[in-house]
Design an enzyme around this catalytic site. Structure first.
Site: not given
Length: 306
Positions: A51, A78, A80, A93
């Site tokens: 993450h 993962e 953003d 993010h």
């Protein structure tokens, strides 16, 4: 007739008979569509995704994090994405840089060069409360292009953060698709967003070439179909659901819900899972992927129990 409707008809009588007739009619007329499995999902599961690169071990979305996670054999990252003022795609993010850097301001109001000047390891603390990454060259902003090229053996799970109504959000789907085709990585990337509209916009460019996640509306519709016995009326538009185990006290980690989605060739992933026992429980229920801040924990779990 489906057993859940037998009990329902007994309980509510005539009204239930009307609804039961509706169920039978829709069942006869509908045809459940099962998705083809994309190359992205043809590796051995369960997948483990770090993450934001593994933000529990190093500054999020930095080379320091991606390198550390790679030491623990994660399947991918993962991340953003947001767009800069000069229309570069960066892995980031927040809308603002304040929380994670020594700077201040909105990402979309800053150029890539301005972002590169910031220290994104400035606020990170280790378990002893120290700041081991302050001033580190591995704690700089990373573009999506750089990430894809630097880690050619990793799958990339991309979450579009810029909102559909913003200028940067309006450009992101086309810029993102252009980048994935330019780098020839359509089989290595998964594109998703909390905003269903962003997924649909990306789909206009990608067609059925790129693996797609589900927005909140899709997840809501699927769970409604599953929980009301009208499963046959739901046709998934996504290749994967990436969801929390619970949402507003609704258990999304039910084994039956996982089985239902798997029957449609929808891979079910859960975030953000940082406890070994919870990871193990979800995998036992059939979870396809686990998103975690601590890839070291998932590494130990898979080595010890699987």
């Amino acid at each position: 007739m489906n057993k859940c409707f037998k009990g329902f008809l007994t309980a509510v009588g005539v009204a239930g008979g009307v609804i039961g007739g509706l169920w039978v009619g829709t069942k006869l007329m509908s045809e459940t569509k099962i998705r083809d499995i994309k190359p992205y999902f043809r590796h051995r599961s369960p997948y483990v995704f770090a993450h934001r690169g593994g933000m529990g071990l190093a500054p999020e979305h930095t080379v320091a994090a991606f390198d550390k996670a790679s030491e623990f054999d994660v399947d991918g990252f993962e991340v953003d994405v947001r767009m800069t003022k000069d229309e570069e795609i960066v892995v980031f993010h927040d809308a603002y840089v304040d929380r994670t850097s020594n700077g201040a301001g909105r990402v979309s109001n800053m150029t890539l060069d301005e972002l590169r000047a910031l220290d994104f390891g400035y606020h990170f603390r280790d378990v002893e409360g120290n700041h081991p990454f302050r001033g580190s060259e591995d704690a700089k902003i990373v573009t999506l292009r750089e990430l894809i090229r630097k880690y050619p053996d990793k799958l990339i799970n991309i979450d579009i953060k810029d909102t559909p109504e913003s200028y940067e959000g309006s450009l992101m789907p086309s810029l993102l698709y252009r980048l994935t085709t330019e780098l020839d990585v359509v089989d290595r990337v998964l594109v998703t967003s909390f905003h269903d509209e962003q997924i649909e916009r990306f789909r206009l460019y990608s067609g059925d070439d790129v693996a797609l996640g589900a927005g909140e509306d899709q997840v809501r519709n699927a769970y409604l179909a599953y929980s009301t016995c009208f499963k046959h009326l739901y046709t998934p538009k996504a290749d994967t659901f990436q969801i929390p185990p619970r949402y507003n006290n609704i258990p999304l980690d039910r084994e039956g819900f996982i089985d239902y989605l798997q029957s449609l060739n929808v891979a079910v992933g859960y975030w953000v899972i940082n406890e070994m026992d919870e990871m193990d429980s979800l995998i036992q229920k059939g979870a396809h992927s686990i998103v975690t801040d601590f890839p070291d924990i998932s590494h130990h779990l898979l080595n010890e129990r699987y």
